[in-house]
Design a protein around this motif. Sequence first.
Motif, mmCIF file in Angstrom:
data_model
loop_
_atom_site.group_PDB
_atom_site.id
_atom_site.type_symbol
_atom_site.label_atom_id
_atom_site.label_comp_id
_atom_site.label_asym_id
_atom_site.label_seq_id
_atom_site.Cartn_x
_atom_site.Cartn_y
_atom_site.Cartn_z
ATOM 1 N N ARG A 47 0.817 -1.222 0.000
ATOM 2 C CA ARG A 47 0.000 0.000 0.000
ATOM 3 C C ARG A 47 0.848 1.268 0.000
ATOM 4 N N GLY A 208 -3.220 -5.017 -0.610
ATOM 5 C CA GLY A 208 -3.415 -3.800 -1.381
ATOM 6 C C GLY A 208 -4.822 -3.267 -1.178
ATOM 7 N N ARG A 209 -5.250 -2.462 -2.132
ATOM 8 C CA ARG A 209 -6.615 -1.927 -2.052
ATOM 9 C C ARG A 209 -7.638 -2.960 -2.492
ATOM 10 N N THR A 210 -7.272 -3.775 -3.474
ATOM 11 C CA THR A 210 -8.093 -4.927 -3.843
ATOM 12 C C THR A 210 -7.177 -6.137 -3.856
ATOM 13 N N THR A 211 -7.295 -6.955 -2.827
ATOM 14 C CA THR A 211 -6.377 -8.076 -2.608
ATOM 15 C C THR A 211 -7.048 -9.377 -3.014
ATOM 16 N N ARG A 238 -7.347 0.734 7.125
ATOM 17 C CA ARG A 238 -6.915 0.104 5.884
ATOM 18 C C ARG A 238 -8.084 -0.616 5.205
ATOM 19 N N GLY A 240 -10.427 -2.079 2.271
ATOM 20 C CA GLY A 240 -10.035 -2.713 1.023
ATOM 21 C C GLY A 240 -10.999 -3.823 0.675
ATOM 22 N N ASP A 241 -10.861 -4.326 -0.527
ATOM 23 C CA ASP A 241 -11.703 -5.425 -0.995
ATOM 24 C C ASP A 241 -10.894 -6.712 -1.019
ATOM 25 N N ASP A 324 -4.827 -5.563 -7.155
ATOM 26 C CA ASP A 324 -3.485 -4.993 -7.244
ATOM 27 C C ASP A 324 -2.439 -5.830 -6.517
#
Length: 603
Positions: A47, A208-211, A238, A240-241, A324
């Motif tokens: 991140r 990440g933001r979309t893991t 934090r 995120g998806d 990501d």
Amino acid sequence: MEALRLDWAGSTPRLSAAGAMAEQGLVTTVSSQDGTAVVAGWVGSVRDRMAGARRLLDDFGRRGVASRLPTGDYAAVLVYRDRILLMRDEQARIPLFFRESGGRVSAVSTSARRLGTGAELERRYFCRYLTGNMAQPHSELTPFAGVHRILGGEVVELSITGQMRGRVPRHVREADDLSLPGADGPRFSGAAKDLRLALENAVGRRMGRTTACHVSGGTDSTSVALLAARLLTAGQDRPGDLVLLAGRFGRGELAEEQPYLDEAMEAIRRHVPAAHPMMIDVDDVADFDDFWHHAGDADEPHAHAFRAPFWGRLHAAAAELGCDTLMTGCGADPIADANPLHLHRLARTGQLRQMTKQARAWATGGERGLRDVLSAYVVQPTLPLAAERLTALVRRRGTVLGGLGNFARPRWLRSGFARAHGYREASVAESRFVFGRRPEQSLYDAANYIAAPDPLSWRCARQDGFFLSHPFLDPEVIATMRRLPAEATFHPGRSKTVLREAMADLLPPRILGRTVKIPFDELYARGLRTHGDGLIDLCRSARHPLIAEIFDVETLCRAVREAQLGIGDSYSWDRMNSSLALVVWLEQSDQRSRTLMPVTAGP
């Protein structure tokens, strides 16, 4: 694939990054008063890639300070006013190469092929490559003469004009002081608590933001995905998806994994109900599908290209959702389990009674004979090449694949080529890397390369928008397991004891207690049934002159036939797969070079 490049206009360095990868966050560029850094991958945390790259630039900008390489998956080029530094993290997931002649570096890139255009092929490299599937990442050689690999954990210093000043191995710290929300979990025994904290930190660094997380229904991948879900739930700062990525088999023995997979998905979604499960139907996928593309397009021969169709199908689904980062459970088998090479340490230090007692426990727990255990973990690490030759003599019995292990020359590799270009020396070097003077410690170094062979991730990163990442291979996790005494990790008949205890409050009971997982043998057998004849035709029709120089093609074809019949084992099949990938890589290179040849007009 070229993510970053350094070259010179006269005596002035020019540092550049691939624009598309920079937009995706896969390459980061930062500058300060002291210089500029381009980082492929991430330093410190996925991140905070920008902050990590800036910290790297600042830390190595202080002359006279022996900076440690930080944790991460990265390759970096740092250009200061008076020097240039080239470096990779110790796990060496992201490649970095330089072209050198006469002590001067003329170009640096993440692509060996880009640097090696027009260069003579390096025959010694092919001997090194063919010794085993760990050979490439820890060898300086590349397929191209004059192009060298920067090794994992290495820092190369150049003058501002490109003169080579030195190559220094650096090591990451054994434990990172990163603290994450939710790290103080339930109380466990010391070993389990330490592993839980280290693994939780490793997962947190990679989110990440979309893991996306690979989920297979096994202990390893389910543990990673559960920790990711828990961190998302606990960390208000934090958001995120979470994407849960799995291959679904509707037939064959792999269909028996589905109940475990369903239970794993349900357990993860209890923590994050909004998690997106992606169950990809893969019944139509077989190993060696589109082998020409997967084996031929890579920068270097890719020993595991045969398995790329399965992973490629899953990764394409994650890419469509804009992930990501993608985490796996890869590496848990050698890292989080008991270390059987501890038996070698007992024998080496004269503790023969204790060694015999523990070897019997290993044999009973693994339903193996005592002689097999002593051969695998005491004799072979002591005399690896001699042990393989003896095994080949006993088990060959007229077959090409019988008895073929990690280091011995496969019969289809021509003896003249092997002698001329250092195959024996390469085998000795490989065996010393795998076992070393202290095999129980070398296990962790070797595991880093054999457990996560992911050139596919690197080659497809630009189109997918992410790199694969492996929390079990994080330096902190490895250091934690390395410190544990053998008695803390080994319980006969129960694998990964410490990991199971560490995850007991999260893993569903069915997965927590399972000890056997169905391997992907069916995918491999189906691939050979489907593509075996085509692979043989490919070998026989190949025209690159090096193929006939390196291989006895008919013997290699016979090996493919034996593998189709189920003769051999995973070691011998790996050797055959590596050779087939090299045939395709050379043939593709030959066609590419012929396409680029100038055409002279006739009279």
